[in-house]
Motif scaffolding. Sequence first.
Motif, PDB file in Angstrom:
ATOM      1  N   PHE A 223       0.750  -1.238   0.125  1.00 25.57           N
ATOM      2  CA  PHE A 223      -0.003  -0.106  -0.079  1.00 25.57           C
ATOM      3  C   PHE A 223       0.779   1.403   0.074  1.00 25.57           C
ATOM      4  O   PHE A 223       0.324   2.384   0.203  1.00 25.57           O
ATOM      5  N   GLY A 224       2.246   1.009   0.043  1.00 24.30           N
ATOM      6  CA  GLY A 224       3.011   2.232  -0.030  1.00 24.30           C
ATOM      7  C   GLY A 224       3.287   3.318   1.019  1.00 24.30           C
ATOM      8  O   GLY A 224       3.656   4.338   0.687  1.00 24.30           O
ATOM      9  N   TYR A 225       2.876   2.690   2.242  1.00 21.24           N
ATOM     10  CA  TYR A 225       2.958   3.667   3.417  1.00 21.24           C
ATOM     11  C   TYR A 225       4.499   3.670   3.746  1.00 21.24           C
ATOM     12  O   TYR A 225       5.118   2.714   3.851  1.00 21.24           O
ATOM     13  N   SER A 226       4.940   4.392   4.385  1.00 22.19           N
ATOM     14  CA  SER A 226       6.292   4.952   4.847  1.00 22.19           C
ATOM     15  C   SER A 226       6.544   4.000   6.163  1.00 22.19           C
ATOM     16  O   SER A 226       5.673   3.801   6.759  1.00 22.19           O
ATOM     17  N   LEU A 227       7.863   3.518   6.024  1.00 14.68           N
ATOM     18  CA  LEU A 227       8.044   2.967   7.240  1.00 14.68           C
ATOM     19  C   LEU A 227       8.358   3.845   8.439  1.00 14.68           C
ATOM     20  O   LEU A 227       8.774   3.446   9.533  1.00 14.68           O
ATOM     21  N   GLU A 228       8.490   4.909   8.165  1.00 14.59           N
ATOM     22  CA  GLU A 228       9.046   6.116   9.318  1.00 14.59           C
ATOM     23  C   GLU A 228       7.647   6.231  10.145  1.00 14.59           C
ATOM     24  O   GLU A 228       6.732   6.041   9.842  1.00 14.59           O
ATOM     25  N   LEU A 229       7.849   6.424  11.459  1.00 14.54           N
ATOM     26  CA  LEU A 229       6.804   6.336  12.224  1.00 14.54           C
ATOM     27  C   LEU A 229       6.066   8.001  12.169  1.00 14.54           C
ATOM     28  O   LEU A 229       6.887   8.892  12.084  1.00 14.54           O
ATOM     29  N   PRO A 230       4.712   7.901  12.028  1.00 14.71           N
ATOM     30  CA  PRO A 230       4.150   9.371  11.571  1.00 14.71           C
ATOM     31  C   PRO A 230       4.001  10.105  13.041  1.00 14.71           C
ATOM     32  O   PRO A 230       2.833   9.937  13.829  1.00 14.71           O
ATOM     33  N   ILE A 231       5.024  10.434  13.375  1.00 12.44           N
ATOM     34  CA  ILE A 231       5.237  11.262  14.897  1.00 12.44           C
ATOM     35  C   ILE A 231       4.080  12.394  14.841  1.00 12.44           C
ATOM     36  O   ILE A 231       3.470  12.669  15.619  1.00 12.44           O
ATOM     37  N   THR A 232       4.028  13.206  13.544  1.00 14.24           N
ATOM     38  CA  THR A 232       3.027  14.369  13.539  1.00 14.24           C
ATOM     39  C   THR A 232       1.704  13.623  13.173  1.00 14.24           C
ATOM     40  O   THR A 232       1.402  12.685  12.553  1.00 14.24           O
ATOM     41  N   ALA A 233       0.788  13.944  14.141  1.00 13.43           N
ATOM     42  CA  ALA A 233      -0.622  13.138  14.026  1.00 13.43           C
ATOM     43  C   ALA A 233      -1.103  13.722  12.337  1.00 13.43           C
ATOM     44  O   ALA A 233      -0.795  14.745  11.867  1.00 13.43           O
TER      45      ALA A 233
END
Length: 274
Positions: free
Chosen positions: A252-262
Amino acid sequence: MGHSVETRANGVYVNLDVLLAKYCTHIPPEELDLAINISKRYGYLFISTPKSGCSSVISTLQKLELQRPYKIWRHPIEIHDKSVSPLCGAHELVDFDRFLVAQPFTFTFVRNPYTRVLSAYLEKICGGYSSIQRKQILLQLGHNCSDDLFDVSFVDFLRAVSNQPVSTMDVHWMPQYYVASHDRMRFDFVGRLESMDRDFRFVLSKICNDFEQYITCEQRHGKNANDKISRYYTDEAVSLVKEIYAVDFKHFGYSLELPITAEKKHKKLAEIEF
């Protein structure tokens, strides 16, 4: 949309293993049938994924099917009661395979794995009641399944999930790729919860012209998971989610980076089930 939907007579027994096994890699056929929503009026197929906006999508589609824009459900569980839904499961069709061969407009919605699994944890494990899911996790962790006071941490929950075979995972945290059988089903559109306001309107525009009055924002399952990212995510939790949901991140192409910003909130559809 014009696709014909021929339904069976009520009470006719259908073996779901025979009907749906070919479309299931890990999800049990009975769970896939619950996720399938077919419109007799418009001829589309929607496959729902728990914790990815399904309550608001299904309630909107049901109201559209009934042509009742002001219908209200007393409890959110009624939205998912297939016995009273105007939308059909696969078992209700005379020939589900033939329906798919006709290539009906088929869609689903997905969500960032980081926020989806946290939302599942907050609702099913920390929801303030002894859910079936909580009991199963407690047993897996070696605790009394009736211990309502035991605090299952988010990391402990993820460790437990990481040790579960995909086919035995609860659908609320099973990888979305397998919940909606993306490896076996053809999809015309895969929307994202993060852009639900835009994506769902696109879907509805494919179904009919007059849809605005039917749009529902169902938030009674909401857990504000997006606002709690920094509170619950440790380095280990991030690593476990990357491992468990590798197929979702990739497909689905989501980033592996944690979305720190809501994620940006929309006061309309994008607050669904947070």
